[in-house]
Design an enzyme around this catalytic site. Structure first.
Site, PDB file in Angstrom:
ATOM      1  N   ARG A 128     -42.855 150.487  89.821  1.00  0.00           N
ATOM      2  CA  ARG A 128     -44.089 149.710  89.703  1.00  0.00           C
ATOM      3  C   ARG A 128     -44.922 150.135  88.505  1.00  0.00           C
ATOM      4  O   ARG A 128     -45.483 149.297  87.798  1.00  0.00           O
ATOM      5  CB  ARG A 128     -44.900 149.824  91.005  1.00  0.00           C
ATOM      6  CG  ARG A 128     -46.213 149.062  91.018  1.00  0.00           C
ATOM      7  CD  ARG A 128     -46.126 147.673  90.403  1.00  0.00           C
ATOM      8  NE  ARG A 128     -45.026 146.878  90.945  1.00  0.00           N
ATOM      9  CZ  ARG A 128     -44.529 145.805  90.345  1.00  0.00           C
ATOM     10  NH1 ARG A 128     -45.001 145.398  89.172  1.00  0.00           N
ATOM     11  NH2 ARG A 128     -43.538 145.126  90.879  1.00  0.00           N
ATOM     12  N   LYS A 163     -62.404 144.827  73.586  1.00  0.00           N
ATOM     13  CA  LYS A 163     -62.424 144.318  74.961  1.00  0.00           C
ATOM     14  C   LYS A 163     -61.072 144.581  75.629  1.00  0.00           C
ATOM     15  O   LYS A 163     -60.306 143.667  75.945  1.00  0.00           O
ATOM     16  CB  LYS A 163     -62.778 142.840  74.960  1.00  0.00           C
ATOM     17  CG  LYS A 163     -64.182 142.572  74.416  1.00  0.00           C
ATOM     18  CD  LYS A 163     -64.479 141.092  74.313  1.00  0.00           C
ATOM     19  CE  LYS A 163     -65.862 140.846  73.726  1.00  0.00           C
ATOM     20  NZ  LYS A 163     -66.166 139.404  73.558  1.00  0.00           N
ATOM     21  N   LYS A 195     -74.077 144.927  64.409  1.00  0.00           N
ATOM     22  CA  LYS A 195     -74.181 143.661  65.126  1.00  0.00           C
ATOM     23  C   LYS A 195     -75.652 143.271  65.249  1.00  0.00           C
ATOM     24  O   LYS A 195     -76.536 143.957  64.737  1.00  0.00           O
ATOM     25  CB  LYS A 195     -73.497 143.773  66.484  1.00  0.00           C
ATOM     26  CG  LYS A 195     -72.018 144.217  66.362  1.00  0.00           C
ATOM     27  CD  LYS A 195     -71.268 144.083  67.639  1.00  0.00           C
ATOM     28  CE  LYS A 195     -70.854 142.659  67.887  1.00  0.00           C
ATOM     29  NZ  LYS A 195     -69.970 142.521  69.072  1.00  0.00           N
ATOM     30  N   GLU A 224     -72.114 141.839  61.163  1.00  0.00           N
ATOM     31  CA  GLU A 224     -72.089 140.543  61.822  1.00  0.00           C
ATOM     32  C   GLU A 224     -73.212 139.671  61.271  1.00  0.00           C
ATOM     33  O   GLU A 224     -74.367 140.100  61.201  1.00  0.00           O
ATOM     34  CB  GLU A 224     -72.271 140.725  63.325  1.00  0.00           C
ATOM     35  CG  GLU A 224     -72.256 139.430  64.118  1.00  0.00           C
ATOM     36  CD  GLU A 224     -72.485 139.676  65.588  1.00  0.00           C
ATOM     37  OE1 GLU A 224     -71.488 139.641  66.340  1.00  0.00           O
ATOM     38  OE2 GLU A 224     -73.639 139.910  65.985  1.00  0.00           O
ATOM     39  N   ASP A 245     -70.186 134.972  62.983  1.00  0.00           N
ATOM     40  CA  ASP A 245     -70.285 134.792  64.426  1.00  0.00           C
ATOM     41  C   ASP A 245     -70.625 133.359  64.810  1.00  0.00           C
ATOM     42  O   ASP A 245     -71.657 132.810  64.397  1.00  0.00           O
ATOM     43  CB  ASP A 245     -71.352 135.743  64.980  1.00  0.00           C
ATOM     44  CG  ASP A 245     -71.377 135.756  66.495  1.00  0.00           C
ATOM     45  OD1 ASP A 245     -70.307 135.600  67.103  1.00  0.00           O
ATOM     46  OD2 ASP A 245     -72.474 135.933  67.059  1.00  0.00           O
TER      47      ASP A 245
END
Length: 308
Positions: A128, A163, A195, A224, A245
């Site tokens: 597994r 992410k 950002k 950004e 963006d």
């Protein structure tokens, strides 16, 4: 991959070599695998079903088989799982793995990707964990290949993001590479990314860029931007990599024309596979897609015990 000489991390030299060739540190892979095995086997490292039903001396061979079409990634990681499981459960480093496919290969339902021979208990104990990692990585590679195919004919490449699944970033980012994509930063330490919140807190793009440059002069800086004016400001401040963006294809084209070759340009935010070709045609260098790692379905892969 039949050299069972100990490589210092519970893996054969052959497996360790394959991991290093893939840009994966065997020691780090070992830590991921051991954590996963302990999660499955508990503190006593015990597979109660296999111990109860299978003699310790029994050996068998299993085939690792694709149950769906896709792109495979993580075969050396799966091999390492069985070798580490053998060590942790008191085996004598007797597992032998033969890899048939190669990471990055397109595979079809029914294809045998690898075979593993060894103590039957070890094969079923590691099953597994090996399939969880292999299926996950292959799913990421399969999804990435779809984006790479959609961008064919443009200069744009598909990028991953941060992410990722906690603890699996190294493996998932490798799977992106195996699928034809490319990696962005590994974490908060290797690239500075200014950002929106950084811009607001610092008092603007130029101020934020200068502060990063003064504090970390050798670290790459990415900025950004949301508008054409911000893109021009960032480049004039010295930025050489811009994140564009949530811009429309028309605005992306305008930024490409205004910035020229003064910076690499990445389209980001709200991108879909259906729009990939149109965005790539604007002239940007990259499309960043968080979904490569946060939303890719697994590639169904199974372990079949030979019965003949």
């Amino acid at each position: 991959m039949s050299d069972n000489g100990a490589a210092g991390v519970g893996m054969s030299k052959a497996t360790e070599g394959l991991l290093r060739a893939a840009g994966l540190a065997p020691e780090q892979v070992r830590r991921i695998i051991e954590t996963a095995l302990v999660e499955d086997l508990g503190p006593d490292l015990l597979d109660v079903t296999s111990v109860a039903t299978i003699p310790a001396t029994q050996t068998d061979t299993v085939d690792v088989v694709a149950r769906a079409d896709g792109v495979v990634a993580g075969l050396a990681v799966a091999a390492a799982v069985f070798e580490v499981a053998d060590e942790l459960t008191g085996g004598g480093r007797t597992v032998e793995v033969s890899v048939v496919a190669h990471d990055g290969d397109r595979v079809a339902r029914g294809d045998v990707l690898a075979t593993v021979t060894g103590p039957t208990r070890v094969l079923l104990t590691g099953e597994r964990t090996a399939l969880n990692l292999l299926s996950r990585m292959s799913g990421v590679a399969t999804h990435t290949r779809a984006w790479a195919d959609a961008l064919a004919g443009s200069k744009a490449m598909v990028l991953d993001t941060r992410k990722t699944t906690p603890g699996l970033r190294m493996l998932e980012k490798y799977a992106v590479r195996a699928g034809g994509g490319t990696n962005k930063r590994m974490g908060l330490y290797d690239v500075a990314m200014i950002k929106d919140n950084h811009k607001y807190a610092a008092g603007g793009i130029t101020a934020a860029y200068r502060r990063v440059r003064e504090a970390f002069p050798d670290v790459p800086v990415q900025v950004e931007v949301d508008t054409l004016a911000e893109a021009v400001e960032a480049v004039e401040a010295g930025a050489r990599f811009l994140l564009l963006d949530n811009m429309s294809p028309q605005l992306l084209t305008e930024v490409v024309a205004a910035v020229g070759d003064r910076a690499e340009l990445e389209a980001t935010g709200g991108l879909t596979l259906a729009d990939a070709a149109e965005v790539g045609a604007t002239g940007v260098d990259f499309l960043s897609v968080g979904a490569l790692t946060h939303s890719s379905p697994i590639l169904d892969i199974a372990l079949d015990l030979r019965t003949e």
